[in-house]
Write a protein that holds these residues in place. Structure first.
Motif, PDB file in Angstrom:
ATOM      1  N   ASP A   1       0.822  -1.206   0.000  1.00  0.00           N
ATOM      2  CA  ASP A   1       0.000   0.000   0.000  1.00  0.00           C
ATOM      3  C   ASP A   1       0.856   1.256   0.000  1.00  0.00           C
ATOM      4  O   ASP A   1       0.541   2.240  -0.654  1.00  0.00           O
ATOM      5  CB  ASP A   1      -0.907   0.013   1.247  1.00  0.00           C
ATOM      6  N   GLY A   2       1.942   1.185   0.750  1.00  0.00           N
ATOM      7  CA  GLY A   2       2.766   2.386   0.923  1.00  0.00           C
ATOM      8  C   GLY A   2       3.550   2.730  -0.314  1.00  0.00           C
ATOM      9  O   GLY A   2       3.709   3.896  -0.660  1.00  0.00           O
ATOM     10  N   LYS A   3       4.056   1.720  -1.008  1.00  0.00           N
ATOM     11  CA  LYS A   3       4.972   2.010  -2.100  1.00  0.00           C
ATOM     12  C   LYS A   3       4.734   0.982  -3.203  1.00  0.00           C
ATOM     13  O   LYS A   3       4.622  -0.205  -2.922  1.00  0.00           O
ATOM     14  CB  LYS A   3       6.405   1.900  -1.566  1.00  0.00           C
ATOM     15  N   ALA A   4       4.635   1.459  -4.397  1.00  0.00           N
ATOM     16  CA  ALA A   4       4.178   0.593  -5.476  1.00  0.00           C
ATOM     17  C   ALA A   4       5.038  -0.649  -5.684  1.00  0.00           C
ATOM     18  O   ALA A   4       4.531  -1.716  -5.883  1.00  0.00           O
ATOM     19  CB  ALA A   4       4.099   1.388  -6.769  1.00  0.00           C
ATOM     20  N   TYR A   5       6.311  -0.512  -5.648  1.00  0.00           N
ATOM     21  CA  TYR A   5       7.154  -1.638  -6.059  1.00  0.00           C
ATOM     22  C   TYR A   5       8.018  -2.151  -4.918  1.00  0.00           C
ATOM     23  O   TYR A   5       9.198  -2.372  -5.063  1.00  0.00           O
ATOM     24  CB  TYR A   5       8.007  -1.250  -7.259  1.00  0.00           C
TER      25      TYR A   5
ATOM     26  N   ALA B   1      13.462   2.802 -14.707  1.00  0.00           N
ATOM     27  CA  ALA B   1      13.449   3.316 -13.339  1.00  0.00           C
ATOM     28  C   ALA B   1      12.718   2.349 -12.408  1.00  0.00           C
ATOM     29  O   ALA B   1      13.152   2.115 -11.277  1.00  0.00           O
ATOM     30  CB  ALA B   1      12.784   4.690 -13.305  1.00  0.00           C
ATOM     31  N   VAL B   2      11.619   1.775 -12.909  1.00  0.00           N
ATOM     32  CA  VAL B   2      10.865   0.821 -12.091  1.00  0.00           C
ATOM     33  C   VAL B   2      11.733  -0.387 -11.753  1.00  0.00           C
ATOM     34  O   VAL B   2      11.798  -0.838 -10.606  1.00  0.00           O
ATOM     35  CB  VAL B   2       9.589   0.381 -12.842  1.00  0.00           C
ATOM     36  N   VAL B   3      12.421  -0.913 -12.786  1.00  0.00           N
ATOM     37  CA  VAL B   3      13.261  -2.093 -12.559  1.00  0.00           C
ATOM     38  C   VAL B   3      14.418  -1.735 -11.625  1.00  0.00           C
ATOM     39  O   VAL B   3      14.788  -2.521 -10.747  1.00  0.00           O
ATOM     40  CB  VAL B   3      13.764  -2.668 -13.904  1.00  0.00           C
ATOM     41  N   GLU B   4      14.957  -0.538 -11.793  1.00  0.00           N
ATOM     42  CA  GLU B   4      16.064  -0.130 -10.914  1.00  0.00           C
ATOM     43  C   GLU B   4      15.607  -0.058  -9.458  1.00  0.00           C
ATOM     44  O   GLU B   4      16.291  -0.540  -8.548  1.00  0.00           O
ATOM     45  CB  GLU B   4      16.615   1.226 -11.378  1.00  0.00           C
ATOM     46  N   ASP B   5      14.435   0.516  -9.242  1.00  0.00           N
ATOM     47  CA  ASP B   5      13.883   0.565  -7.881  1.00  0.00           C
ATOM     48  C   ASP B   5      13.732  -0.843  -7.320  1.00  0.00           C
ATOM     49  O   ASP B   5      14.013  -1.091  -6.148  1.00  0.00           O
ATOM     50  CB  ASP B   5      12.499   1.241  -7.882  1.00  0.00           C
ATOM     51  N   LEU B   6      13.278  -1.721  -8.201  1.00  0.00           N
ATOM     52  CA  LEU B   6      13.064  -3.101  -7.791  1.00  0.00           C
ATOM     53  C   LEU B   6      14.382  -3.751  -7.366  1.00  0.00           C
ATOM     54  O   LEU B   6      14.454  -4.428  -6.336  1.00  0.00           O
ATOM     55  CB  LEU B   6      12.424  -3.848  -8.962  1.00  0.00           C
TER      56      LEU B   6
ATOM     57  N   PRO C   1      20.222  -5.236 -16.974  1.00  0.00           N
ATOM     58  CA  PRO C   1      18.786  -5.550 -16.991  1.00  0.00           C
ATOM     59  C   PRO C   1      17.899  -4.396 -17.441  1.00  0.00           C
ATOM     60  O   PRO C   1      16.745  -4.609 -17.779  1.00  0.00           O
ATOM     61  CB  PRO C   1      18.491  -5.905 -15.527  1.00  0.00           C
ATOM     62  N   CYS C   2      18.428  -3.189 -17.441  1.00  0.00           N
ATOM     63  CA  CYS C   2      17.596  -2.037 -17.797  1.00  0.00           C
ATOM     64  C   CYS C   2      17.890  -1.490 -19.177  1.00  0.00           C
ATOM     65  O   CYS C   2      17.163  -0.621 -19.668  1.00  0.00           O
ATOM     66  CB  CYS C   2      17.788  -0.910 -16.782  1.00  0.00           C
TER      67      CYS C   2
END
Lengths: 287, 284
Positions: free
Chosen positions: A15-19, A216-221, A206-207
């Motif tokens: 809930d707090g953070k998407a990824y 950016a999403v994958v990096e956050d992951l 990977p990006c």
């Protein structure tokens, strides 16, 4: 939802953070300077041509280690040695030792399939199988002997939650994996590696095949994997290495073979490089 | 001559060649229709499946025994050749390293090149006597199927091999990186991903089997009858045309064109199905 134990913490985190990666938040403390993989005098050649010469470095448990350097300096070759994917390349010769938790991965008794279950890999170009999303995750599990329906379902869901894909695909798990976007495909590939509960993840740029947003999403992951997994990542994006890595290794081509120039904590390597080549490369002057 | 004029001239020639190729197909089908029309108009299509036997001189033209023989020999040949062809392709793609794989590939290509009359000759002198030892007369549905299976094996093996070769190597490497065995990769990824092409190959092979004449004619015995066992001699549609064309006249001759028309329709339909299922046409 059948996620056990940490499920409450997980839901909050989602809930707090998407990824956010779920159970990992309660995992071991982030990045201990304790060697998990020791690469010792590793040399590698393809059909007699050296590609990597005398590389020694330690990869620390739970940390993110970035391999940087210009193209053709042997970073991907080093990565492929760590899960013995080099076995598949005809004419590829590997010398030296790679110790995983103290055991040589090249010794004769090693079960390569079990090794690759422990050491997962993510590739530059997303490579989901031409199957459904669910089959992409279930099939490797079944091949590794996990057949209980409820456990399969639980692990599929957990891995998809871990990569932040669950909410996007939960209603079309039986749809084709290849119909996902590039960024979703790459996260599915990460889920496919995670579903086998590996200890180490190897990532080969990977990006680099993704658009900036997906990247950016994958990096956050990747950042959220720190602590639960040991990550070794090849990247040409120095900014990315700097943002996410705890340790960095800089490679350069000497006499047409890749050599390790410098290995250090990431910040030190970027801010106080000991070697001139490193200094020039990280400032964007060379390579 | 200016480049654009040269281009226009080339275009004219290419359009002419392409038009000629399609015109020939259309003309052949029209010709078949025209030649078979008199007998269709007189007896009606139902006659060809309901008449009392094949007695062309007495005006009864029941094609069912020939249709059954063609369908049975082709179906049996497909049943034999499909597993063998797919297995050979998987072996050469995944297991036979280097020289062995290349050798196997060439053997299959060469098998495709053997003229059907030579296969028929071989079948007549080797296969037929073997079957004769089990159950006379030797020339039979089984012999025809075996020779046909040998003829269509390369089609199935080569289409499957081409389909497997077109799979991105990323699948294999990705699967290996997940610790999957070679067997798991073949069963879970390679075959599901290529099944449409394999199916297309089987359809093309069926078309070829149905159309094959000489080899089946030489080994199947050519008795007009509904086969009751694998060892019964049978006459396929194609063999019937080849055997009787030389002396047939009038309605008899037209009825042979009816079988030709039916055969062409089935073969074109199979080729269309093969094309729809995404397979590439590999003529073996």
């Amino acid at each position: 939802m059948t996620i056990t134990g940490e499920s409450e913490g997980l839901v909050e985190a989602v809930d707090g953070k998407a990824y956010t990666v779920g159970p990992l938040l309660s995992g071991p403390p982030c990045c201990r300077p304790e060697t998990q993989i020791r690469v010792d005098g590793l040399s590698l050649g393809y059909g007699g041509k050296p590609a990597l010469k005398d590389v020694s470095l330690d990869i620390y448990r739970g940390c993110i280690t970035a391999l940087i350097g210009p193209s053709g300096c042997g970073k991907t070759s080093l990565l492929s040695c760590l899960n013995r994917l080099t076995d598949l390349i005809p004419g590829c010769r590997v010398e030296g030792r790679i110790m995983l938790d103290g055991a040589d991965i090249h010794s004769s008794g090693v079960d390569v399939q079990a090794l690759r279950q422990r050491v997962g890999m993510i590739f530059q170009k997303p490579n989901p199988f031409p199957l459904s999303i669910r089959r992409n995750l279930e099939m490797p599990l079944k091949e590794h002997g996990i057949t209980g329906r409820s456990e399969l379902a639980a692990r599929v869901e957990r891995s998809l939650v871990d990569v932040g894909l669950w909410d996007e695909v939960k209603d079309r798990l039986d749809g084709a994996a290849l119909s996902l976007s590039g960024g979703q495909q790459q996260r599915l590939c990460m889920a496919r590696a995670l579903v086998l509960e590996p200890e180490i993840l190897l990532m080969d740029e990977p990006c680099s095949a993704l658009d900036p947003l997906s990247s950016a999403v994958v990096e956050d992951l990747i950042e959220t994997l720190r602590g639960r997994y040991t990550v070794v990542i090849v990247t040409h994006n120095l900014g990315q290495a700097r943002r996410i890595a705890n340790y960095a290794a800089f490679f350069w081509v000497n006499d047409r073979a890749g050599t390790l120039i410098e290995f250090d904590q990431c910040r030190r390597l970027f801010e106080q490089p000991r070697h001139q080549l490193t200094a020039a490369y990280v400032r964007g002057l060379r390579g | 001559m200016s480049p654009s004029a040269r281009d226009a001239r080339l275009l004219r020639w290419l359009a002419f060649a392409a038009g000629l190729a399609s015109a020939v197909l259309i003309l052949i089908v029209l010709f078949l229709m025209q030649e078979s029309w008199p007998v269709i108009a007189r007896y009606g299509l139902v006659h060809f499946v309901s008449a009392r036997g094949w007695h062309p001189t007495e005006g009864t033209f029941n094609l069912v025994p020939m249709l059954a023989a063609s369908a049975a020999t082709s179906a049996l040949a497909i049943a034999l050749a499909t597993p063998l062809g797919v297995a050979a392709a998987i072996f050469s793609r995944f297991y036979a390293a280097g020289i062995v794989g290349r050798l196997l590939h060439w053997v299959i290509v060469l098998l495709a090149g053997i003229p059907s009359v030579v296969l028929g000759l071989w079948g007549l002198t080797v296969i037929v006597p073997l079957i004769l030892k089990v159950a006379p007369p030797g020339t039979s549905l089984l012999a025809g199927s075996l020779i046909l299976a040998l003829m269509i094996l390369p089609t199935i093996a080569l289409t499957t091999e081409a389909a497997l070769a077109s799979l991105p190597s990323a699948y294999g490497i990705g699967a290996a990186a997940l610790g999957l065995s070679r067997e798991a990769i073949i069963i879970n990824i390679a075959i599901p991903a290529t099944k449409a092409s394999i199916f297309a190959g089987v359809m093309l092979a069926s078309a070829r089997a149905l159309g094959e004449t000489m080899a089946v004619l030489m080994v199947s015995g050519n008795v007009v009858q509904l086969p009751k066992s694998l060892f019964d001699p049978v006459r396929t549609l194609t063999a019937n045309i080849a055997l009787e064309m030389a002396y047939a006249t009038g309605d008899h001759r037209a009825s042979l064109f009816v079988s030709g028309l039916a055969l062409t329709a089935v073969v074109l339909a199979l080729a269309a199905v093969a094309r729809r299922s995404g397979g590439q046409v590999v003529h073996a």
